[in-house]
Design an enzyme around this catalytic site. Structure first.
Site, PDB file in Angstrom:
ATOM      1  N   LYS A  92      41.245  35.852  35.012  1.00 21.05           N
ATOM      2  CA  LYS A  92      41.562  37.143  35.610  1.00 21.05           C
ATOM      3  C   LYS A  92      40.236  37.774  36.014  1.00 21.05           C
ATOM      4  O   LYS A  92      39.423  38.121  35.166  1.00 21.05           O
ATOM      5  CB  LYS A  92      42.299  38.042  34.622  1.00 21.05           C
ATOM      6  CG  LYS A  92      42.715  39.375  35.227  1.00 21.05           C
ATOM      7  CD  LYS A  92      43.484  40.204  34.212  1.00 21.05           C
ATOM      8  CE  LYS A  92      44.239  41.348  34.847  1.00 21.05           C
ATOM      9  NZ  LYS A  92      43.420  42.270  35.599  1.00 21.05           N
TER      10      LYS A  92
ATOM     11  N   GLU B 260      41.118  37.358  44.663  1.00 22.25           N
ATOM     12  CA  GLU B 260      40.475  38.538  44.091  1.00 22.25           C
ATOM     13  C   GLU B 260      39.007  38.532  44.523  1.00 22.25           C
ATOM     14  O   GLU B 260      38.314  37.529  44.342  1.00 22.25           O
ATOM     15  CB  GLU B 260      40.591  38.490  42.561  1.00 22.25           C
ATOM     16  CG  GLU B 260      40.110  39.729  41.849  1.00 22.25           C
ATOM     17  CD  GLU B 260      41.191  40.811  41.685  1.00 22.25           C
ATOM     18  OE1 GLU B 260      42.304  40.658  42.239  1.00 22.25           O
ATOM     19  OE2 GLU B 260      40.894  41.809  41.016  1.00 22.25           O
TER      20      GLU B 260
ATOM     21  N   ARG C 254      42.256  43.094  44.622  1.00 24.61           N
ATOM     22  CA  ARG C 254      43.283  42.192  45.130  1.00 24.61           C
ATOM     23  C   ARG C 254      43.093  42.084  46.634  1.00 24.61           C
ATOM     24  O   ARG C 254      43.019  43.105  47.321  1.00 24.61           O
ATOM     25  CB  ARG C 254      44.659  42.791  44.812  1.00 24.61           C
ATOM     26  CG  ARG C 254      45.841  41.894  45.136  1.00 24.61           C
ATOM     27  CD  ARG C 254      46.035  40.905  44.024  1.00 24.61           C
ATOM     28  NE  ARG C 254      47.253  40.137  44.140  1.00 24.61           N
ATOM     29  CZ  ARG C 254      48.297  40.307  43.317  1.00 24.61           C
ATOM     30  NH1 ARG C 254      48.292  41.215  42.393  1.00 24.61           N
ATOM     31  NH2 ARG C 254      49.355  39.526  43.442  1.00 24.61           N
TER      32      ARG C 254
ATOM     33  N   GLU D   5      45.106  31.224  34.734  1.00 28.73           N
ATOM     34  CA  GLU D   5      43.944  31.391  35.614  1.00 28.73           C
ATOM     35  C   GLU D   5      43.019  32.449  35.043  1.00 28.73           C
ATOM     36  O   GLU D   5      43.459  33.329  34.310  1.00 28.73           O
ATOM     37  CB  GLU D   5      44.399  31.844  37.016  1.00 28.73           C
ATOM     38  CG  GLU D   5      45.214  30.803  37.748  1.00 28.73           C
ATOM     39  CD  GLU D   5      45.865  31.351  39.005  1.00 28.73           C
ATOM     40  OE1 GLU D   5      45.492  32.452  39.461  1.00 28.73           O
ATOM     41  OE2 GLU D   5      46.765  30.675  39.521  1.00 28.73           O
TER      42      GLU D   5
HETATM   43  P1  AMP Z   1      46.170  44.763  36.488  1.00 28.47           P
HETATM   44  O1  AMP Z   1      45.399  45.345  37.645  1.00 28.47           O
HETATM   45  O2  AMP Z   1      45.525  44.946  35.166  1.00 28.47           O
HETATM   46  O3  AMP Z   1      47.628  45.119  36.557  1.00 28.47           O
HETATM   47  O4  AMP Z   1      46.144  43.173  36.682  1.00 28.47           O
HETATM   48  C1  AMP Z   1      46.674  42.530  37.795  1.00 28.47           C
HETATM   49  C2  AMP Z   1      45.594  42.338  38.821  1.00 28.47           C
HETATM   50  O5  AMP Z   1      44.685  41.334  38.414  1.00 28.47           O
HETATM   51  C3  AMP Z   1      46.094  41.814  40.140  1.00 28.47           C
HETATM   52  O6  AMP Z   1      46.606  42.835  40.944  1.00 28.47           O
HETATM   53  C4  AMP Z   1      44.860  41.187  40.742  1.00 28.47           C
HETATM   54  O7  AMP Z   1      44.179  42.147  41.522  1.00 28.47           O
HETATM   55  C5  AMP Z   1      43.993  40.853  39.550  1.00 28.47           C
HETATM   56  N1  AMP Z   1      43.720  39.405  39.382  1.00 28.47           N
HETATM   57  C6  AMP Z   1      42.534  38.898  38.981  1.00 28.47           C
HETATM   58  N2  AMP Z   1      42.568  37.571  38.898  1.00 28.47           N
HETATM   59  C7  AMP Z   1      43.812  37.180  39.260  1.00 28.47           C
HETATM   60  C8  AMP Z   1      44.472  35.923  39.373  1.00 28.47           C
HETATM   61  N3  AMP Z   1      43.865  34.769  39.069  1.00 28.47           N
HETATM   62  N4  AMP Z   1      45.775  35.927  39.784  1.00 28.47           N
HETATM   63  C9  AMP Z   1      46.412  37.090  40.065  1.00 28.47           C
HETATM   64  N5  AMP Z   1      45.841  38.304  39.979  1.00 28.47           N
HETATM   65  C10 AMP Z   1      44.550  38.365  39.579  1.00 28.47           C
END
Ligand code: AMP
Length: 566
Positions: free
Chosen positions: A248, A304, A253, A246
């Site tokens: 990102k 998100e 979140r 998917e």
């Molecule tokens: P990080 O904050 O770098 O640890 O990355 C994980 C975060 O990416 C999650 O907590 C979500 O807030 C965000 N995120 C963005 N797009 C997605 C998606 N398609 N699926 C899950 N998380 C996502």
């Protein structure tokens, strides 16, 4: 439970830093506390009054506490302040003055834990003009019901300075030991309920089976499933194949709890840290109300939320964060910083938990119950594939569209609340360390782009020889305006031309982002940047200030270290 008894445990906990001992003391405490007190006791021992998802705060700061201690003991605020400075701890200072103060009351009713909780709850609920005075009155009453031993911990608790070294991991292990249940299961159930008191009751009365049956509660946020980091697209099928990939999105979140009340649809919105931000996002909340099928009576869904500009292009998280923080003039913020939601999961539907259902089924269900409102509420872009090249194309597409990277999810995996474990969900984003490189060549475009230079050849500096060594080609993701500007800037640097290819005087420095660095014989440096993209032109830098070959090699080495927990 009497506060006095709880203080016995606090004292024992304070004396040790051994994890085993802390766990065994907390275990004793769990077995001792009655059902009514359990949740509070387990919060207090961690230094909290309210659970993490509860917005309330006691709201008594140091200064007010000094006043309260002064009123309770008869010593001046200045004296108390000096003692706090000397001892480095307000709790200890309070203990000191309570020891000194003449015991006025010969008969004192012993404080109950629940009484403390109820008073702190009242204090947290006070608002308006005279609330300060009333807070002080309540705190002084509580302090006056304490002896010197108790007051030390009460003051620390109110100020949020308990620091007994008891964290969630210790409480989890203590529960597992006390009732012979699986500690991972305890952790999972805590991630769903966010209340150790309730977890204890289930563990004690129903054991592992009871814990396994726990489902989410509407209105109470679940800890979101977390992702492990990948460092290269080549790792994406290491643990499962195919994968659901998917986009990102770089935002917040967002967990939505949706239900019906008196014929009206209600929505609550929680963040990754379980904060309730419903009030800050009336636009998104309204859109979710409309997008979720009217036939759904309740659900918990996740996505998100990102900020977008007036053309609908994504903006970085920092922009959105201004909306998260803003508590007033919210409508103005809604207009100033429009938001957009990308939904990707469902955890609960019509009274049933969907946590144990596979991602592929959850996603299917999500698509069934959500009718996207284009530009406002959408489903996260996804691709299910087992092919690295397809995955890579999708990754590039996500970056070109201005998103942060990709998420790689196991289509067969259930939802694992609060956990960051192998086999569920990974994230891949470009290395955040950008490089400042020199443009040493380019190519004239074709068709509509014939008037512009494109395909820019990038080079780093060899500090030994002062030469520039090529390291990659930046060809995509540039807007017409950028192409025009770069062409204008570079035209006078053309040294030679052969067909469409031009050789440029190494002059212009650009800051470049990329997905990763690979070893490659294709370029003079021995390295190749994967998908380099322009961040900005560094007119302030001279070519001999561009990044060196050493730095490229260092980043290559550091990214090779592989998968890490972040
Ligand atoms: P990080 O904050 O770098 O640890 O990355 C994980 C975060 O990416 C999650 O907590 C979500 O807030 C965000 N995120 C963005 N797009 C997605 C998606 N398609 N699926 C899950 N998380 C996502």
């Amino acid at each position: 439970m009497k506060f006095k008894e709880l203080v016995d445990y606090f004292e024992r906990l304070e004396k040790t830093s051994s994890r085993l001992e802390l766990t065994s003391i907390v275990r004793e405490l769990i077995e001792k506390a009655g059902d009514e007190d359990l949740s509070h006791v387990l919060l207090f021992v961690q230094g909290n009054v309210f659970p993490p998802w509860d917005e309330r705060e006691v709201g008594v700061a140091e200064k007010m506490m000094l006043k309260c201690i002064s009123l309770a003991t008869g010593y001046s605020e200045r004296e108390i302040e000096r003692k706090v400075a000397e001892l480095g701890d307000t709790g200890l200072a309070a203990e000191f003055f309570f020891k000194k103060k003449a015991q006025m009351t010969l008969w004192r009713q012993e404080l109950e834990v629940i009484q403390i909780y109820r008073t702190l709850e009242k204090i947290a609920g006070l608002e308006g003009e005279r609330s300060q005075d009333r807070k002080i009155k309540y705190v002084v009453e509580l302090l006056n019901s304490c002896d010197a031993r108790e007051v030390k911990y009460l003051v620390r608790l109110i100020l949020g300075e308990m620091r007994l070294g008891v964290g969630e991991g210790i409480v989890r292990d203590a529960i597992a030991k006390a009732y012979g249940v699986d500690s991972q299961l305890v952790e999972r159930v805590y991630a769903i309920l966010n209340d150790f008191g309730e977890v204890v009751k289930i563990a004690r009365n129903e054991g592992n089976e009871g814990l396994k049956a726990v489902k989410p509660i509407l209105g109470r946020p679940i800890r979101p499933m977390l992702a492990l980091a990948l460092h290269s697209i080549n790792e994406i099928f290491d643990d499962f194949r195919p994968a659901q990939i998917e986009y990102k999105y770089d935002g917040m979140r967002s967990q939505f709890h949706v239900w019906e009340e008196n014929g009206e649809r209600k929505v609550l919105l929680f963040t990754r840290r379980l904060e309730n931000v419903t009030r800050q996002f009336p636009d998104i909340v309204k859109a979710v109300k409309e997008a979720v099928d009217p036939g759904v009576s309740n659900c918990i869904i996740e996505g998100e939320t990102i900020a977008i500009d007036d053309r609908g292009e994504p903006l970085p998280f920092q922009v959105l964060s201004r909306r998260i923080k803003r508590k007033y003039d919210i409508e103005e913020m809604v207009k100033k910083i429009p938001a957009q939601l990308h939904l990707f999961d469902i955890m609960y539907l019509d009274g049933k938990s969907w946590l144990d259902v596979s991602l592929e089924e959850r996603r299917k269900k999500l698509e069934e119950i959500v009718k996207p409102i284009p530009g406002n509420v959408e489903l996260a872009r996804k691709l299910v594939t087992g092919d690295v090249q397809e995955a890579e194309k999708f990754y590039k597409e996500a970056l070109d569209a201005g998103h942060e990277g990709i998420m790689i999810k196991n289509p067969k995996a259930e939802y694992n609340p609060g956990a960051r474990v192998v086999g569920y969900m990974y994230k891949l984003k470009p290395i955040s360390e950008t490089l400042d490189l020199v443009i040493v060549g380019a190519e004239w475009g074709e068709g509509r782009r014939a008037k512009w230079l494109g395909s820019f050849l990038l080079a780093c500096r060899d500090p030994d020889t002062g030469e520039f060594l090529t390291v990659g080609k930046m060809a995509t993701g540039l807007t017409d305006q950028q192409l025009q500007e770069l062409t204008d800037m570079l035209k006078s640097d053309i040294l030679e031309q052969e067909g469409k290819l031009v050789k440029l005087r190494p002059r212009l420095v650009v800051e470049v982002g990329y997905q990763e660095i690979q070893k490659s014989p294709k370029y003079e440096s021995g390295f190749a940047l994967r998908f380099p993209r322009l961040i900005r032109v560094r007119e302030d830098k001279l070519p001999d200030e561009a990044d060196s070959l050493d730095r490229v090699a260092r980043i290559y080495e550091s990214q090779k270290k592989g998968r890490v927990k972040i």
